[in-house]
Scaffold this active site. Structure first.
Site, PDB file in Angstrom:
ATOM      1  N   HIS A  25       6.052  17.748  39.861  1.00 53.81           N
ATOM      2  CA  HIS A  25       6.976  17.892  38.728  1.00 53.81           C
ATOM      3  C   HIS A  25       7.941  19.037  39.025  1.00 53.81           C
ATOM      4  CE1 HIS A  25       7.636  17.071  34.271  1.00 53.81           C
ATOM      5  NE2 HIS A  25       8.502  18.037  34.565  1.00 53.81           N
ATOM      6  N   HIS A  27      12.231  19.678  39.114  1.00 57.12           N
ATOM      7  CA  HIS A  27      13.573  19.151  38.839  1.00 57.12           C
ATOM      8  C   HIS A  27      14.592  19.689  39.841  1.00 57.12           C
ATOM      9  CE1 HIS A  27      12.851  17.278  34.819  1.00 57.12           C
ATOM     10  NE2 HIS A  27      11.832  18.134  34.813  1.00 57.12           N
ATOM     11  N   ASP A  29      17.885  19.869  39.509  1.00 58.47           N
ATOM     12  CA  ASP A  29      18.877  20.740  38.863  1.00 58.47           C
ATOM     13  C   ASP A  29      18.242  21.984  38.257  1.00 58.47           C
ATOM     14  OD1 ASP A  29      17.587  19.209  36.971  1.00 58.47           O
ATOM     15  OD2 ASP A  29      19.365  18.770  35.778  1.00 58.47           O
ATOM     16  N   GLY A 186      14.763  15.140  29.218  1.00 60.12           N
ATOM     17  CA  GLY A 186      15.682  15.619  28.193  1.00 60.12           C
ATOM     18  C   GLY A 186      14.937  15.954  26.920  1.00 60.12           C
ATOM     19  N   HIS A 213       7.973  12.226  30.717  1.00 56.02           N
ATOM     20  CA  HIS A 213       7.872  13.504  30.017  1.00 56.02           C
ATOM     21  C   HIS A 213       7.296  13.242  28.621  1.00 56.02           C
ATOM     22  CE1 HIS A 213      10.497  15.302  33.056  1.00 56.02           C
ATOM     23  NE2 HIS A 213      10.260  16.487  32.504  1.00 56.02           N
ATOM     24  N   GLU A 216       5.125  17.708  25.521  1.00 53.21           N
ATOM     25  CA  GLU A 216       5.683  19.041  25.753  1.00 53.21           C
ATOM     26  C   GLU A 216       6.311  19.530  24.452  1.00 53.21           C
ATOM     27  OE1 GLU A 216       8.755  21.347  28.818  1.00 53.21           O
ATOM     28  OE2 GLU A 216       9.030  19.213  28.404  1.00 53.21           O
ATOM     29  N   ASP A 313       8.024  22.827  37.414  1.00 58.72           N
ATOM     30  CA  ASP A 313       9.032  22.308  36.492  1.00 58.72           C
ATOM     31  C   ASP A 313      10.427  22.693  36.969  1.00 58.72           C
ATOM     32  OD1 ASP A 313       9.977  20.844  34.365  1.00 58.72           O
ATOM     33  OD2 ASP A 313       9.621  22.398  32.865  1.00 58.72           O
TER      34      ASP A 313
END
Length: 371
Positions: A25, A27, A29, A186, A213, A216, A313
């Protein structure tokens, strides 16, 4: 156990950074080098809040430590702004792999949303190709440095948008060209996986792996929808599955727990949880249990036999690495090498790879920990 300035620590005489690790996991960006952001921003005419790399790193950490996923996500406006060209995407992807390899990761999956990188005139196909080019360059650079690593793409749709089916078809079209799975990401609360049922139906028909996702910013209903509507094979974070556990009593290290049906299903089916300790603190995902890492239910979930994996993350926003996350857990919960190995074996078993390749990965981890 002291953690050095690079996030490393010695555990039973072994450097955590030197151990073979799996990252599920992570990302794209959320993993840019601050200096790269500054340089790409200058080329793109994008304003940055700080011109010094160290100052910019502090800026990201401060802005991300809000206790709100919505506020946390606002920091991505800057990173995505500098990832709108083929050159920028390729560079970021290459450095992503190089940084993982330097951290001892031997297999990783990078998730990112192609629909957020079309501002420079590239097509969806072109941005996926640009990222894949960078990943392969990073793998080659790591090999030249004596490190073996493989990284697969998790093509992601934004859950608040309406392009999930289009992005799902994009992911499947690249299944033999570097893409290993699909995700939605998102703002989670208010945008359940059920909103994208058509995309998940399509992916199921194509036998294409899905992680979602869930658990969370939203709770058990989000997890339930990920499993039922999304047919998720893994849960992105999933930390709030602990809300379906009732602690009846504690006596030392012994905890008596009553499982809800959802928690028992996730535990008994060994559905992997992609937990990200530092990020979960920053976004308020564990607010129901406390505000310190020691309050994180990761240890309870681990002790109860859930398939726990440890992840970063977003390395930039949390100023972290997988080694640092593991070191923090060792420091907080007094884990030994066997616990750290268990997390890596769980992640290897959960990787979106053919079973033969997962077995090879498991062997590499076991051998690395034996040494």
């Amino acid at each position: 156990m002291p953690i050095d300035q690079h996030g490393d620590a010695l555990l039973e005489g072994v450097s955590l950074r030197s151990l073979p690790k799996v990252s599920l996991h992570d990302h794209l960006d959320g993993a840019l080098r601050p200096q790269t952001i500054i340089e790409l921003a200058e080329d793109a005419g994008v304003e940055v809040p700080e011109r010094d790399a160290e100052d910019l790193a502090h800026w990201f950490a401060d802005k991300s430590d809000s206790g709100s996923l919505t506020e946390y996500l606002k920091t991505f406006d800057l990173t995505t702004a500098v990832m709108q060209t083929r050159e920028g995407l390729t560079r970021v992807a290459r450095e992503f792999v190089e940084d993982l390899a330097e951290d001892g990761v031997i297999y990783g999956e990078v998730r990112w949303a192609p629909e957020q990188h079309l501002g420079g005139g590239l097509t969806l196909e072109e941005v996926v190709e640009a990222v894949q080019e960078g990943l392969e360059e990073g793998e080659d650079a790591a090999a030249d440095a004596g490190r073996d690593i493989r990284v697969g793409q998790l093509v992601t749709a934004m859950r608040h948008a309406d392009r999930a089916l289009e992005i799902a078809k994009l992911a499947v079209s690249f299944r033999d060209r570097g893409v290993v799975g699909f995700d939605i990401a998102g703002a989670e609360d208010g945008f359940p996986p059920s909103m994208h049922r058509a995309a998940f139906d399509y992916l199921a028909g194509e036998f294409f792996p899905v992680t979602v996702h869930a658990g969370e910013a939203a709770g058990l209903d989000s997890i339930r929808s990920a499993l039922i509507d999304g047919r998720a094979l893994r849960l992105g974070h999933g930390v709030r599955i602990a809300e379906d556990l009732e602690i009846v009593s504690r006596s030392g290290d012994v905890v008596e727990v009553v499982f809800g049906d959802l928690a028992r299903w996730v535990r008994d089916r060994e559905i992997p949880l992609e937990l990200s300790p530092s990020s979960n603190l920053q976004t308020g995902a564990i607010a129901a249990w406390g505000e310190e890492l020691g309050d994180h239910p990761i240890d309870l979930l681990h002790q109860l036999g859930f398939s726990v994996t440890v992840n970063v993350d977003n390395r930039t926003m949390s100023r972290t690495s997988l080694t640092r996350e593991l070191a923090l857990l060792v420091e907080t919960f007094d884990y030994g090498l066997s616990d750290i190995e268990a997390f890596q074996l769980n992640a290897a078993a959960a990787a979106f790879l053919p079973v033969e390749e997962r077995e090879e990965l498991i062997e590499l981890i076991a051998e690395g920990f034996e040494r």
